[in-house]
Design an enzyme around this catalytic site. Structure first.
Site, PDB file in Angstrom:
ATOM      1  N   GLY A 124       0.808  -1.178   0.065  1.00 48.66           N
ATOM      2  CA  GLY A 124      -0.112   0.032   0.041  1.00 48.66           C
ATOM      3  C   GLY A 124       0.799   1.234  -0.091  1.00 48.66           C
ATOM      4  N   LEU A 125       0.726   1.822  -1.184  1.00 47.83           N
ATOM      5  CA  LEU A 125       1.535   3.236  -1.331  1.00 47.83           C
ATOM      6  C   LEU A 125       0.592   4.341  -1.784  1.00 47.83           C
ATOM      7  CD1 LEU A 125       4.020   5.003  -1.302  1.00 47.83           C
ATOM      8  CD2 LEU A 125       4.618   4.232  -3.558  1.00 47.83           C
ATOM      9  N   ASN A 129      -5.841  10.932  -3.381  1.00 48.61           N
ATOM     10  CA  ASN A 129      -5.859  12.273  -3.746  1.00 48.61           C
ATOM     11  C   ASN A 129      -4.307  12.439  -4.113  1.00 48.61           C
ATOM     12  OD1 ASN A 129      -8.380  13.038  -3.576  1.00 48.61           O
ATOM     13  ND2 ASN A 129      -8.105  13.213  -1.469  1.00 48.61           N
ATOM     14  N   GLY A 131      -1.991   9.891  -5.752  1.00 48.54           N
ATOM     15  CA  GLY A 131      -1.085   9.149  -7.021  1.00 48.54           C
ATOM     16  C   GLY A 131       0.111   9.055  -7.079  1.00 48.54           C
ATOM     17  N   ARG A 268      -6.842 -17.285 -41.805  1.00 49.67           N
ATOM     18  CA  ARG A 268      -7.824 -16.500 -42.325  1.00 49.67           C
ATOM     19  C   ARG A 268      -7.648 -16.414 -43.953  1.00 49.67           C
ATOM     20  NH1 ARG A 268     -13.219 -14.521 -42.193  1.00 49.67           N
ATOM     21  NH2 ARG A 268     -13.360 -12.521 -42.690  1.00 49.67           N
ATOM     22  N   ILE A 337      -5.922  -7.102 -37.004  1.00 46.71           N
ATOM     23  CA  ILE A 337      -5.655  -8.268 -37.723  1.00 46.71           C
ATOM     24  C   ILE A 337      -6.755  -9.168 -37.733  1.00 46.71           C
ATOM     25  CG2 ILE A 337      -4.239 -10.248 -38.355  1.00 46.71           C
ATOM     26  CD1 ILE A 337      -1.759  -8.693 -37.321  1.00 46.71           C
ATOM     27  N   GLY A 339      -9.865  -8.256 -37.464  1.00 43.56           N
ATOM     28  CA  GLY A 339     -11.135  -7.660 -37.958  1.00 43.56           C
ATOM     29  C   GLY A 339     -12.328  -7.556 -36.811  1.00 43.56           C
ATOM     30  N   GLU A 363       2.515   0.870 -11.472  1.00 41.32           N
ATOM     31  CA  GLU A 363       4.031   1.344 -11.294  1.00 41.32           C
ATOM     32  C   GLU A 363       4.405   2.365 -11.879  1.00 41.32           C
ATOM     33  OE1 GLU A 363       5.308  -0.932  -9.072  1.00 41.32           O
ATOM     34  OE2 GLU A 363       3.609  -1.732  -9.153  1.00 41.32           O
ATOM     35  N   THR A 365       3.000   5.870 -14.606  1.00 42.38           N
ATOM     36  CA  THR A 365       2.691   6.127 -15.752  1.00 42.38           C
ATOM     37  C   THR A 365       3.703   6.227 -16.929  1.00 42.38           C
ATOM     38  OG1 THR A 365       2.407   8.454 -15.504  1.00 42.38           O
ATOM     39  CG2 THR A 365       0.321   7.198 -15.160  1.00 42.38           C
TER      40      THR A 365
END
Length: 379
Positions: A124-125, A129, A131, A268, A337, A339, A363, A365
Site C-alpha cells: 500500500g503506497l 488524492n 497518485g 484466415r 488483424i 477484424g 507502477e 505512468t
C-alpha cells in the site's frame, strides 16, 4: 551478455504452459466476467514455487534470479495477464519489500508464508488524492509508546480484500518530506485494519483491486521495516524491481497478442489467400515482432543489472515504459488483424486489448517513467 535462455528458464516456461492449459485457460473468461480472484489457483502456484521466485530457499522460496522471474510473469501473462499481474504484485512488492528491508526475525516470520502462498501479499503506497505524488500522502502513523496508530486509506491496492498481509507506507513526519514516511507490515485481522471498495475495472479483472482502510489501527514498532523515516526511500527501490515486473507482464501480453494474430493471419483466407500473405498484414506482424524483441532485450538487461546489484533505475524505467507501450500497440494491431472477430470474446485478443492499457499506468505512468529516465540522463 549471454542471450541464450537457460535450462531453468526453459523448464519454467514449459511447466507454466502445462499448468496454464489445465488450470487457467478453461476458466479465465469466467473469472474475467465475474471479477473472480481465484485464490486456490495462487495456492497451486505457491506449491510450484512461483509465488516466492526471488525468495532464498532458506525462507521457503525458489531462490531464482530476475531472468527466471521475467520468464514466470511473461509466460503466465501470455495466457491470462490478470493472473500475471497478481503474481507480479505479490512477488515484487509485498514479498520483495520484506526481503530487501526486513531484519532476520521479520524475514523468518513472514517470508515462508508468502513464498508458499499460504498468505497472499498486498502493498500500500497509492492514495486517492496523491497518485504519483506519494510524498503528499495523508495516511499517518502516530507514535504511541511501543505502537504506531495508523489513520487514513490506500486505494488501487492489488489484493486489498483477499490479502493476508500488507506492507503499508504511512507518514510519520511532515508532509512532503521524503524522510517523513515509514513502512509497516500489517497482518489481516489487526484491529482498525479493513478493506473498502473493490474497483470495477476495464481489464485485469481477475486481479483484485481495492481500498485499504486504517481507523486507529495499532501496529507494534517491531512491524516497522527498517528505521522510522525510511519508508519512501525503500519504496523507490522496491519500485525499481516492480518496473521489471510490469515490463514482464507487458511482454507477455505483447507476445500473446502477436502469437494469436500470427496464427489467425495464417488461417484466415481472403481472395483465395491467407491474409498473412498481404503486405498490410505482414508488415504489422513484422513491426510487432521487432518491438517485442527489443522489449525483451531491454528487460533482460534490467534483470542483469538487478542480479548483479547494479543501479537499475534508468534501464528499469526504460524497459517498463517501452514494453508497456509495445504491448498496447501489439494488442491493438492484433485486434485489427482479427477484424470483427477481434472485437468478440471468442478470441483472446479482445481480452489482451482491455488488459494492456493498465501496463502504461501501473507502477507509474509512461510520463512518470520519462521523468525518471530524464532525471537520470541529465544528472
Amino acid at each position: 551478455m549471454n542471450f541464450d535462455t537457460t535450462e531453468t528458464q526453459e523448464m519454467i516456461a514449459q511447466s507454466i504452459r502445462d499448468f496454464a492449459k489445465q488450470h487457467i485457460s478453461p476458466f479465465m473468461m469466467d473469472w474475467d466476467e465475474k471479477q473472480t480472484f481465484p485464490i486456490d489457483l495462487f495456492k497451486k502456484l505457491g506449491e510450484m514455487g512461483y509465488m516466492g521466485v526471488l525468495v532464498p530457499e532458506e525462507y521457503g522460496g525458489s531462490g531464482l534470479d530476475y531472468h527466471s522471474y521475467i520468464t514466470v510473469v511473461e509466460e503466465i501473462s501470455k495466457v491470462d495477464s490478470s493472473i500475471g499481474l497478481s503474481v507480479a504484485a505479490h512477488n515484487s512488492l509485498c514479498t520483495n519489500h520484506i526481503l530487501e528491508f526486513g531484519n532476520e526475525e521479520q524475514k523468518k516470520k513472514w517470508l515462508p508464508k508468502l513464498a508458499t502462498a499460504e498468505w497472499i501479499g498486498a502493498w500500500g503506497l497509492t492514495e486517492h488524492n496523491t497518485g504519483s505524488d506519494a510524498g503528499g500522502m495523508n495516511t499517518t502513523a502516530r507514535k504511541d509508546g511501543d505502537y504506531y496508530v495508523l489513520n487514513g486509506a490506500k486505494n488501487f491496492i492489488t489484493h486489498g480484500i483477499s490479502g493476508d498481509i500488507a506492507v503499508v507506507i504511512a507518514r510519520t513526519g511532515k508532509k512532503g518530506d521524503s524522510h517523513g514516511m515509514s513502512a509497516f507490515v500489517i497482518e489481516k485481522g489487526t484491529s482498525g485494519f479493513s478493506s473498502g471498495k473493490k474497483e470495477n475495472k476495464l481489464g485485469m479483472r481477475a486481479s483484485e483491486t481495492a481500498e485499504l482502510i486504517f481507523d486507529n489501527c495499532k501496529v507494534h514498532k517491531d512491524n516497522m521495516l527498517g528505521d522510522e523515516g525510511e519508508g519512501f526511500v525503500q519504496s523507490l527501490k522496491v519500485l525499481d524491481g516492480g518496473r521489471i515486473s510490469i515490463g514482464a507482464l507487458s511482454l507477455g501480453i505483447a507476445k500473446g497478442s502477436y502469437e494469436a494474430a500470427l496464427k489467425y493471419s495464417k488461417e484466415r483466407i481472403q481472395f483465395g489467400k491467407p491474409i498473412s500473405s498481404f503486405q498490410g498484414i505482414s508488415f504489422k506482424l513484422a513491426d510487432m515482432a521487432t518491438e517485442i524483441e527489443a522489449s525483451e532485450l531491454l528487460l533482460h538487461k534490467a534483470a542483469y543489472l538487478k542480479n548483479n546489484k547494479q543501479k537499475v533505475t534508468k534501464i528499469g524505467a526504460m524497459a517498463k515504459m517501452y514494453a508497456s507501450e509495445v504491448c498496447v500497440r501489439a494488442a491493438n494491431e492484433a485486434v485489427q488483424i482479427h477484424g470483427g472477430y477481434g472485437y468478440t470474446k471468442d478470441f483472446p485478443v479482445e481480452k489482451f486489448y482491455r488488459d494492456s492499457k493498465l501496463c502504461t499506468i501501473g507502477e507509474g505512468t509512461t510520463e512518470i517513467q520519462k521523468l525518471v529516465i530524464s532525471r537520470n540522463i541529465l544528472k
